[in-house]
Design an enzyme around this catalytic site. Structure first.
Site, PDB file in Angstrom:
ATOM      1  N   ARG A 281     -16.512 -15.017  -9.214  1.00 21.53           N
ATOM      2  CA  ARG A 281     -15.962 -13.690  -9.410  1.00 21.53           C
ATOM      3  C   ARG A 281     -17.135 -12.639  -9.442  1.00 21.53           C
ATOM      4  O   ARG A 281     -16.967 -11.587  -8.884  1.00 21.53           O
ATOM      5  CB  ARG A 281     -15.349 -13.446 -10.795  1.00 21.53           C
ATOM      6  CG  ARG A 281     -14.804 -12.218 -11.120  1.00 21.53           C
ATOM      7  CD  ARG A 281     -13.383 -12.448 -11.434  1.00 21.53           C
ATOM      8  NE  ARG A 281     -12.624 -12.969 -10.289  1.00 21.53           N
ATOM      9  CZ  ARG A 281     -11.792 -12.314  -9.644  1.00 21.53           C
ATOM     10  NH1 ARG A 281     -11.387 -11.024  -9.828  1.00 21.53           N
ATOM     11  NH2 ARG A 281     -11.023 -12.906  -8.836  1.00 21.53           N
TER      12      ARG A 281
ATOM     13  N   HIS B 285       0.982   0.943 -12.996  1.00 20.88           N
ATOM     14  CA  HIS B 285       1.444  -0.262 -13.371  1.00 20.88           C
ATOM     15  C   HIS B 285       2.984   0.177 -13.603  1.00 20.88           C
ATOM     16  O   HIS B 285       3.295   1.051 -14.362  1.00 20.88           O
ATOM     17  CB  HIS B 285       0.809  -0.752 -14.934  1.00 20.88           C
ATOM     18  CG  HIS B 285       1.421  -1.904 -15.393  1.00 20.88           C
ATOM     19  ND1 HIS B 285       1.102  -3.176 -14.834  1.00 20.88           N
ATOM     20  CD2 HIS B 285       2.254  -2.183 -16.197  1.00 20.88           C
ATOM     21  CE1 HIS B 285       1.911  -4.107 -15.217  1.00 20.88           C
ATOM     22  NE2 HIS B 285       2.747  -3.610 -16.163  1.00 20.88           N
TER      23      HIS B 285
ATOM     24  N   ASN C 107      -5.630   2.863 -12.822  1.00 20.06           N
ATOM     25  CA  ASN C 107      -4.507   1.863 -12.177  1.00 20.06           C
ATOM     26  C   ASN C 107      -3.263   2.224 -12.305  1.00 20.06           C
ATOM     27  O   ASN C 107      -3.076   3.239 -13.258  1.00 20.06           O
ATOM     28  CB  ASN C 107      -4.687   0.501 -13.058  1.00 20.06           C
ATOM     29  CG  ASN C 107      -3.801  -0.475 -12.552  1.00 20.06           C
ATOM     30  OD1 ASN C 107      -3.521  -0.893 -11.549  1.00 20.06           O
ATOM     31  ND2 ASN C 107      -3.247  -1.261 -13.537  1.00 20.06           N
TER      32      ASN C 107
ATOM     33  N   ILE D  63      -8.091  -9.269 -11.468  1.00 20.53           N
ATOM     34  CA  ILE D  63      -8.713  -8.831 -12.625  1.00 20.53           C
ATOM     35  C   ILE D  63     -10.025  -8.729 -12.405  1.00 20.53           C
ATOM     36  O   ILE D  63     -10.717  -9.764 -12.030  1.00 20.53           O
ATOM     37  CB  ILE D  63      -8.064  -9.728 -13.704  1.00 20.53           C
ATOM     38  CG1 ILE D  63      -6.521  -9.705 -13.995  1.00 20.53           C
ATOM     39  CG2 ILE D  63      -8.653  -9.158 -15.151  1.00 20.53           C
ATOM     40  CD1 ILE D  63      -5.919 -10.842 -14.566  1.00 20.53           C
TER      41      ILE D  63
ATOM     42  N   VAL E 296      -6.459  -6.318 -19.714  1.00 18.71           N
ATOM     43  CA  VAL E 296      -5.518  -6.144 -18.354  1.00 18.71           C
ATOM     44  C   VAL E 296      -4.386  -5.279 -19.116  1.00 18.71           C
ATOM     45  O   VAL E 296      -3.836  -5.412 -20.127  1.00 18.71           O
ATOM     46  CB  VAL E 296      -4.952  -7.580 -18.121  1.00 18.71           C
ATOM     47  CG1 VAL E 296      -3.956  -7.336 -17.203  1.00 18.71           C
ATOM     48  CG2 VAL E 296      -6.270  -8.311 -17.754  1.00 18.71           C
ATOM     49  N   ASP E 297      -4.246  -4.194 -18.233  1.00 26.44           N
ATOM     50  CA  ASP E 297      -3.042  -3.191 -18.100  1.00 26.44           C
ATOM     51  C   ASP E 297      -3.344  -2.703 -19.709  1.00 26.44           C
ATOM     52  O   ASP E 297      -2.289  -2.489 -20.476  1.00 26.44           O
ATOM     53  CB  ASP E 297      -1.763  -3.985 -18.039  1.00 26.44           C
ATOM     54  CG  ASP E 297      -1.510  -4.435 -16.879  1.00 26.44           C
ATOM     55  OD1 ASP E 297      -2.035  -3.954 -15.699  1.00 26.44           O
ATOM     56  OD2 ASP E 297      -0.742  -5.785 -16.697  1.00 26.44           O
TER      57      ASP E 297
ATOM     58  N   GLY F  16       0.722  -1.046   0.078  1.00 28.60           N
ATOM     59  CA  GLY F  16      -0.016  -0.113  -0.066  1.00 28.60           C
ATOM     60  C   GLY F  16       0.844   1.242   0.078  1.00 28.60           C
ATOM     61  O   GLY F  16       0.439   2.179   0.467  1.00 28.60           O
ATOM     62  N   SER F  17       1.770   1.169  -0.671  1.00 32.45           N
ATOM     63  CA  SER F  17       2.662   2.405  -0.661  1.00 32.45           C
ATOM     64  C   SER F  17       2.303   3.462  -1.615  1.00 32.45           C
ATOM     65  O   SER F  17       2.144   4.683  -1.387  1.00 32.45           O
ATOM     66  CB  SER F  17       4.439   2.222  -0.839  1.00 32.45           C
ATOM     67  OG  SER F  17       4.681   1.860  -2.211  1.00 32.45           O
TER      68      SER F  17
HETATM   69  C1  GAR Z   1       3.219  -1.240  -7.498  1.00 36.07           C
HETATM   70  O1  GAR Z   1       4.633  -1.264  -8.134  1.00 36.07           O
HETATM   71  C2  GAR Z   1       2.176  -1.298  -8.526  1.00 36.07           C
HETATM   72  O2  GAR Z   1       2.521  -0.465  -9.682  1.00 36.07           O
HETATM   73  C3  GAR Z   1       2.122  -2.723  -8.942  1.00 36.07           C
HETATM   74  O3  GAR Z   1       2.062  -3.434  -7.456  1.00 36.07           O
HETATM   75  C4  GAR Z   1       3.064  -2.685  -6.821  1.00 36.07           C
HETATM   76  C5  GAR Z   1       2.077  -2.283  -5.585  1.00 36.07           C
HETATM   77  O4  GAR Z   1       3.075  -1.657  -4.421  1.00 36.07           O
HETATM   78  N1  GAR Z   1       0.809  -2.949  -9.471  1.00 36.07           N
HETATM   79  C6  GAR Z   1       0.907  -3.761 -10.648  1.00 36.07           C
HETATM   80  O5  GAR Z   1       1.860  -4.572 -10.937  1.00 36.07           O
HETATM   81  C7  GAR Z   1      -0.563  -4.137 -11.201  1.00 36.07           C
HETATM   82  N2  GAR Z   1      -0.356  -4.579 -12.562  1.00 36.07           N
HETATM   83  P1  GAR Z   1       2.399  -0.932  -3.230  1.00 36.07           P
HETATM   84  O6  GAR Z   1       1.307  -1.992  -2.672  1.00 36.07           O
HETATM   85  O7  GAR Z   1       3.362  -0.612  -2.326  1.00 36.07           O
HETATM   86  O8  GAR Z   1       1.346   0.211  -3.808  1.00 36.07           O
END
Ligand code: GAR
Length: 202
Positions: free
Chosen positions: A77, A121, A119, A104, A156-157, A24-25
């Site tokens: 889902r 990515h 989102n 997803i 996706v993405d 969750g940063s």
């Molecule tokens: C982040 O790097 C985000 O971009 C990635 O997961 C990490 C979560 O970090 N998301 C994906 O890859 C989605 N396709 P966080 O929990 O510290 O925010």
């Protein structure tokens, strides 16, 4: 008079539901941005599909309501997404932000929130979609990668790109070092991307 103006300003803030699966940063970056009194969005709630996601503690510390919907506890889902959608709507959310949410969504869900779901990515989309994009970038030997804030569609993405930031790949980089530098840029652009969408929806 000042207090009247302040409350009017607060009322136009867009309400955001943030969906997480882990650290969750990026959620923290959005929480921090929303402390700004002129930021056009507020974090109304946080949803996690993992009960042990550290991001839930970040939300609790900021007094933001949290909800856990464990996808593994659902037989399908549709009911998982139904519960998420219900909580978002009950809380009058205008925008959904996926912040490391590793699930997803169906086309039905993305269409319901069309134009209002973001989102982040960790690659320069459309390159390196899917899992481990930082590893994919290293394996491909690119010299520049980065991160992307985009609207979510059924693919996706995929979906319209709002913002991107480039990150140079260093010769001595490994997946962890590259991911850490990309993450710094994610924190910078996600809150900007959310502000752009919130202002567009005003
Ligand atoms: C982040 O790097 C985000 O971009 C990635 O997961 C990490 C979560 O970090 N998301 C994906 O890859 C989605 N396709 P966080 O929990 O510290 O925010």
């Amino acid at each position: 008079m000042a207090s009247v103006l302040y409350s009017v300003n607060m009322n136009v803030r867009k309400r955001v539901g943030v969906l997480i699966s882990g650290n969750g940063s990026n959620l923290q970056a959005l929480i921090n941005a929303a402390y700004g009194h002129d930021y056009p969005a507020e974090i109304a709630l946080v949803i996690s599909n993992k009960s042990n996601a550290f991001g839930l503690q970040r939300a609790a510390k900021a007094a933001i309501p949290t909800y856990i919907f464990d996808n593994k506890a659902y037989s399908n889902r549709i009911s998982f997404e139904y519960d998420i959608d219900l909580v978002l709507r009950k809380a009058d959310c205008d925008i959904v932000c996926l912040a490391g949410f590793m699930q997803i969504f169906s086309q039905k869900f993305t269409e319901k929130w069309e134009g209002r779901i973001l989102n982040i990515h960790p690659s320069l989309l459309p390159c390196f979609k899917g899992l481990h994009p930082q590893r994919q970038a290293l394996e491909a030997g690119v010299k520049i990668t980065g991160c992307t804030v985009h609207l979510v569609t059924a693919e996706v993405d995929d979906g319209p790109i709002i913002l991107q930031a480039a990150v140079p790949v260093k010769d001595k980089d490994n997946e962890a070092s590259l991911s850490a530098r990309i993450l710094e840029e994610e924190h910078r652009i996600y809150q900007k991307g959310l502000a752009i969408l919130a202002n567009v929806l005003r």
